[in-house]
Design an enzyme around this catalytic site. Structure first.
Site, short mmCIF file in Angstrom:
data_model
loop_
_atom_site.label_atom_id
_atom_site.label_comp_id
_atom_site.label_asym_id
_atom_site.label_seq_id
_atom_site.Cartn_x
_atom_site.Cartn_y
_atom_site.Cartn_z
N ALA A 1 25.24 36.03 16.14
CA ALA A 1 26.37 35.36 16.80
C ALA A 1 27.05 34.49 15.75
O ALA A 1 26.62 33.38 15.47
CB ALA A 1 25.87 34.51 17.96
N TYR B 1 28.74 23.45 10.05
CA TYR B 1 28.70 24.60 10.97
C TYR B 1 29.33 25.82 10.32
O TYR B 1 28.75 26.91 10.29
CB TYR B 1 29.44 24.23 12.26
CG TYR B 1 29.40 25.29 13.34
CD1 TYR B 1 28.19 25.69 13.92
CD2 TYR B 1 30.57 25.87 13.82
CE1 TYR B 1 28.17 26.64 14.93
CE2 TYR B 1 30.56 26.80 14.84
CZ TYR B 1 29.34 27.20 15.38
OH TYR B 1 29.31 28.13 16.39
N LYS C 1 27.28 29.23 9.23
CA LYS C 1 27.55 30.56 9.80
C LYS C 1 28.01 31.53 8.71
O LYS C 1 27.73 32.72 8.79
CB LYS C 1 28.59 30.45 10.91
CG LYS C 1 28.07 29.76 12.18
CD LYS C 1 27.04 30.62 12.91
CE LYS C 1 26.69 30.05 14.27
NZ LYS C 1 25.70 30.87 14.99
#
Ligand code: UDP
Length: 348
Positions: A133, A164, A168
């Site tokens: 994800a 963040y 990712k």
């Protein structure tokens, strides 16, 4: 469309397993429980891993007693031990709202890096398919609009959101490395703003924030001048896309989101109208590095998955408003990291 499978289950050797086994990390957060429900409906056995720092057991309590479902409280930055066969790993564990990852910067970086490494290691050991994800945040404050998968992004690595965005981006890089070097069957979805039931009312994201403010007739906190844009996808549409992706042969990234773009000021008006609220608008400073525009180009998802969102904004918001209305007076407990800091505050 139930799948057949012959491998043994993580649920024990006594169980003559014919069903695929899926592991969902971050399974007690916002998206995770919707995915667990969907996989169970498709006939999977599901193992949900979550350390509950931003997740909440209330989101999965309806699955208690379901023999095909198992919850294990585990921090996936630590070694993951699961006996038996695993067919799919859906790696969703991460703080995902701006206020959460600003409060949990180290955990956010660790779960993107160490957590993704552990989840990929499990996929390799079990010869399982692995779905990451990822997020539209990998595009940062984009200079290309709308964003398609070939855009490399405009991320500030040292800004507050960098924890963040870079976590990712690292997660995508190590996923592709496991694919290329170890031959793991990987998939990456870049998830754009998604909303629906089971968001925390206080998670700080714009959808729960505006709905709760409107239901209480409290001021709507509009950041900046509200001219920044987003495009909102209803959770059921997104989960369908994730499931299709898990079964596809696509290893590279695919955007999943709703391309229906609007300004945040327009969005505030829409929520006020749909809730019938008397809330006024108050202007607050725009958070650092808040993207000015965001809209997914979903051409690839349409072409390779045959997927596009089907639930319009008004219908999705009506369902979400109904959920928050039903939660009024019964607020979800604060996530674990908030409870800890409350305790610290109380004992100080
Ligand atoms: N936003 C806002 N008021 C709020 C919360 C968010 O105006 O109380 C804005 C925020 O600045 C951003 C947009 O709404 O431009 C979406 O914010 P969210 O936190 O939902 O996620 P993001 O898309 O920024 O990751």
């Amino acid at each position: 469309m139930k799948e057949r499978h012959s491998k043994r289950s993580v649920h024990g050797p006594h169980d003559r397993e014919t069903r695929p086994v899926s592991v969902v990390t971050g399974g007690a957060g916002f998206l995770g429980p919707h995915l667990c429900d969907f996989l169970l409906e498709q006939g999977h056995r599901v193992v949900c891993l979550d350390n509950l720092i931003t997740g909440n057991v209330q989101n999965i309590e309806h699955l208690a007693g379901n023999d095909a479902f198992r919850f294990i409280k585990h921090d996936v930055t630590e070694y993951i031990y699961l006996p038996g066969a695993v067919d799919y790993i859906f790696h969703f564990a991460s703080p995902a709202s701006p206020i959460d990852y600003l409060e949990l910067p180290i955990q956010t970086l660790k779960v993107g890096a160490l957590g993704t490494h552990k989840a990929l290691g499990l996929a390799r050991a079990k010869r399982a398919a692995f779905l990451l994800a990822s997020t539209s945040e990998v595009y940062g404050d984009p200079l290309v609009h709308p964003q398609n998968e070939s855009y490399w992004g405009n991320v500030n690595p040292i800004g507050p959101r960098g924890v963040y965005d870079e976590a990712k981006r690292y997660a995508e890089a190590i996923t592709m490395a496991y694919h290329r070097f170890h031959g793991v069957n990987t998939k990456i979805v870049r998830i754009f703003n998604t909303y629906g039931p089971r968001m925390r009312p206080n998670d700080g994201r714009v959808v729960p924030t505006f709905i709760v403010q409107c239901l209480r007739n409290k001021p709507i906190t509009l950041f900046g001048d509200g001219g920044q844009t987003r495009s909102f996808c209803y959770v059921a549409d997104l989960i369908r896309g994730i499931y299709l992706m898990s079964r596809s042969k696509q290893d590279g990234p695919v955007n999943l989101g709703n391309p229906d773009e609007m300004s945040i000021a327009e969005f505030a008006m829409k929520i006020r109208e749909l809730t019938g609220s008397r809330s006024e608008i108050v202007y607050k400073p725009l958070p650092v590095d808040d993207p000015k525009v965001r809209r997914p180009d979903i051409t690839k998802a349409k072409d390779v998955l045959g997927w596009k969102p089907e639930i319009g904004l008004e219908e999705g918001l009506a369902r979400t408003i109904e959920y928050f209305r039903s939660q009024q007076g019964d607020p979800a407990p604060a996530p674990a990291h908030k409870r800890r800091s409350n305790q610290r505050d109380a004992s100080a």
